[in-house]
Design a protein around this motif. Structure first.
Motif, PDB file in Angstrom:
ATOM      1  N   LEU A   1       0.878  -1.163   0.000  1.00 35.04           N
ATOM      2  CA  LEU A   1       0.000   0.000   0.000  1.00 35.04           C
ATOM      3  C   LEU A   1       0.915   1.213   0.000  1.00 35.04           C
ATOM      4  CD1 LEU A   1      -2.850   1.307   0.367  1.00 35.04           C
ATOM      5  CD2 LEU A   1      -2.337   1.305   2.803  1.00 35.04           C
TER       6      LEU A   1
ATOM      7  N   LYS B   1      -1.573  -2.470  -4.322  1.00 29.00           N
ATOM      8  CA  LYS B   1      -3.021  -2.607  -4.426  1.00 29.00           C
ATOM      9  C   LYS B   1      -3.759  -1.321  -4.089  1.00 29.00           C
ATOM     10  CE  LYS B   1      -2.427  -6.846  -5.500  1.00 29.00           C
ATOM     11  NZ  LYS B   1      -2.411  -7.159  -6.907  1.00 29.00           N
ATOM     12  N   GLY B   2      -3.085  -0.404  -3.412  1.00 28.23           N
ATOM     13  CA  GLY B   2      -3.734   0.845  -3.044  1.00 28.23           C
ATOM     14  C   GLY B   2      -2.727   1.965  -2.913  1.00 28.23           C
TER      15      GLY B   2
ATOM     16  N   VAL C   1      -2.572   6.079  -1.511  1.00 28.32           N
ATOM     17  CA  VAL C   1      -3.240   7.191  -0.842  1.00 28.32           C
ATOM     18  C   VAL C   1      -2.373   8.430  -1.027  1.00 28.32           C
ATOM     19  CG1 VAL C   1      -4.107   8.095   1.348  1.00 28.32           C
ATOM     20  CG2 VAL C   1      -4.245   5.633   0.876  1.00 28.32           C
TER      21      VAL C   1
ATOM     22  N   VAL D   1      -5.591  -0.893  -9.235  1.00 26.12           N
ATOM     23  CA  VAL D   1      -5.094  -0.295  -7.996  1.00 26.12           C
ATOM     24  C   VAL D   1      -6.129   0.722  -7.514  1.00 26.12           C
ATOM     25  CG1 VAL D   1      -3.743   1.493  -9.180  1.00 26.12           C
ATOM     26  CG2 VAL D   1      -3.103   0.818  -6.886  1.00 26.12           C
ATOM     27  N   LYS D   2      -6.392   0.696  -6.222  1.00 27.98           N
ATOM     28  CA  LYS D   2      -7.339   1.654  -5.637  1.00 27.98           C
ATOM     29  C   LYS D   2      -6.561   2.918  -5.276  1.00 27.98           C
ATOM     30  CE  LYS D   2     -10.560  -1.722  -3.873  1.00 27.98           C
ATOM     31  NZ  LYS D   2     -11.142  -1.807  -5.185  1.00 27.98           N
ATOM     32  N   ILE D   3      -7.166   4.054  -5.577  1.00 26.17           N
ATOM     33  CA  ILE D   3      -6.507   5.334  -5.295  1.00 26.17           C
ATOM     34  C   ILE D   3      -7.477   6.212  -4.524  1.00 26.17           C
ATOM     35  CG2 ILE D   3      -5.499   7.411  -6.309  1.00 26.17           C
ATOM     36  CD1 ILE D   3      -4.776   5.617  -8.742  1.00 26.17           C
TER      37      ILE D   3
ATOM     38  N   GLY E   1      -9.378   7.603  -9.390  1.00 22.59           N
ATOM     39  CA  GLY E   1      -9.698   7.185  -8.031  1.00 22.59           C
ATOM     40  C   GLY E   1     -10.673   8.107  -7.333  1.00 22.59           C
TER      41      GLY E   1
ATOM     42  N   MET F   1     -10.482   1.425   2.814  1.00 20.74           N
ATOM     43  CA  MET F   1      -9.824   1.009   1.584  1.00 20.74           C
ATOM     44  C   MET F   1      -8.962  -0.231   1.826  1.00 20.74           C
ATOM     45  SD  MET F   1      -7.261   3.017  -1.014  1.00 20.74           S
ATOM     46  CE  MET F   1      -5.761   2.684  -0.132  1.00 20.74           C
TER      47      MET F   1
ATOM     48  N   ILE G   1      -9.424  -3.937   0.102  1.00 23.31           N
ATOM     49  CA  ILE G   1      -8.338  -4.612  -0.627  1.00 23.31           C
ATOM     50  C   ILE G   1      -8.099  -6.004  -0.045  1.00 23.31           C
ATOM     51  CG2 ILE G   1      -5.843  -4.592  -1.060  1.00 23.31           C
ATOM     52  CD1 ILE G   1      -6.115  -1.472  -1.242  1.00 23.31           C
TER      53      ILE G   1
END
Length: 187
Positions: free
Chosen positions: A8, A50-51, A53, A107-109, A140, A169, A173
């Motif tokens: 992350l 995967k993420g 921030v 990918v999570k944003i 995102g 988040m 994930i």
């Protein structure tokens, strides 16, 4: 259970020490280099992310970095801040490379951007260091938060929106990484 290879990336961009270590200008190129690397161990840095921030990250620079050289040296003595000039070609290239990667990899944003001015130096100047237009990566989830640049990455309590959004988040994930119930029975 947290997978060993879960990565992350959290981009803190909230004070000169963070800038000094080049978290925005450095991490995007590292992420891009890992994506292009032939060594699977290096490429996994990108593939296993995967993420991401972002906390008040100036994707397109900051007007503050455009101040005259004399003024900038008084307020922002660091070279790294000078590299964050608004609409810098280098920052644009870094951001375009980043967007190319996130288009091809899941990918999570989550992005948080300050909306309050930050008091800078002993002379008590107030500046909005990362403006919403520069802080929005264009992908995102995006949130403008009533915090200044120094406080945006420091949630006061664990029930704050900033904290809960990141925890949410991470949980999402981890849930996505869990094997289906069928696989768990046979492993």
């Amino acid at each position: 259970m947290i997978p060993k290879n879960l990565i992350l990336l959290v981009y803190f961009h909230s004070s000169r020490p963070a800038l000094k270590y080049g978290l925005f200008p450095c991490c995007h190129p590292v992420y891009f280099s890992a994506f292009q690397n032939e060594d699977p161990n290096v490429k996994n840095v990108c593939l296993n992310t995967k993420g991401i921030v972002f906390y008040s990250t100036p994707h397109f620079g900051s007007r503050i970095a455009n101040l005259s050289q004399a003024t900038a040296l008084l307020l922002w003595p660091s070279v790294e801040v000078q590299e964050l000039r608004q609409n810098s070609p280098q920052l644009k290239m870094i951001h375009e490379n980043f967007l190319d990667i996130v288009k091809s990899l899941p990918v999570k944003i989550v992005t948080f951007v300050e909306t309050k001015a930050t008091v800078v130096t002993a002379m008590k100047f107030n500046f909005l260091l990362v403006e919403p237009e520069s802080g929005h990566p264009g992908v995102g989830e995006y949130f403008e938060v009533p915090q200044d640049h120094l406080g945006i990455c420091k949630p006061a309590i664990r029930y704050s929106f900033l904290y809960q959004k990141v925890v949410s988040m991470i949980r999402q994930i981890l849930k996505e990484l869990e094997p289906p119930d069928d696989e768990q029975k046979f492993s």
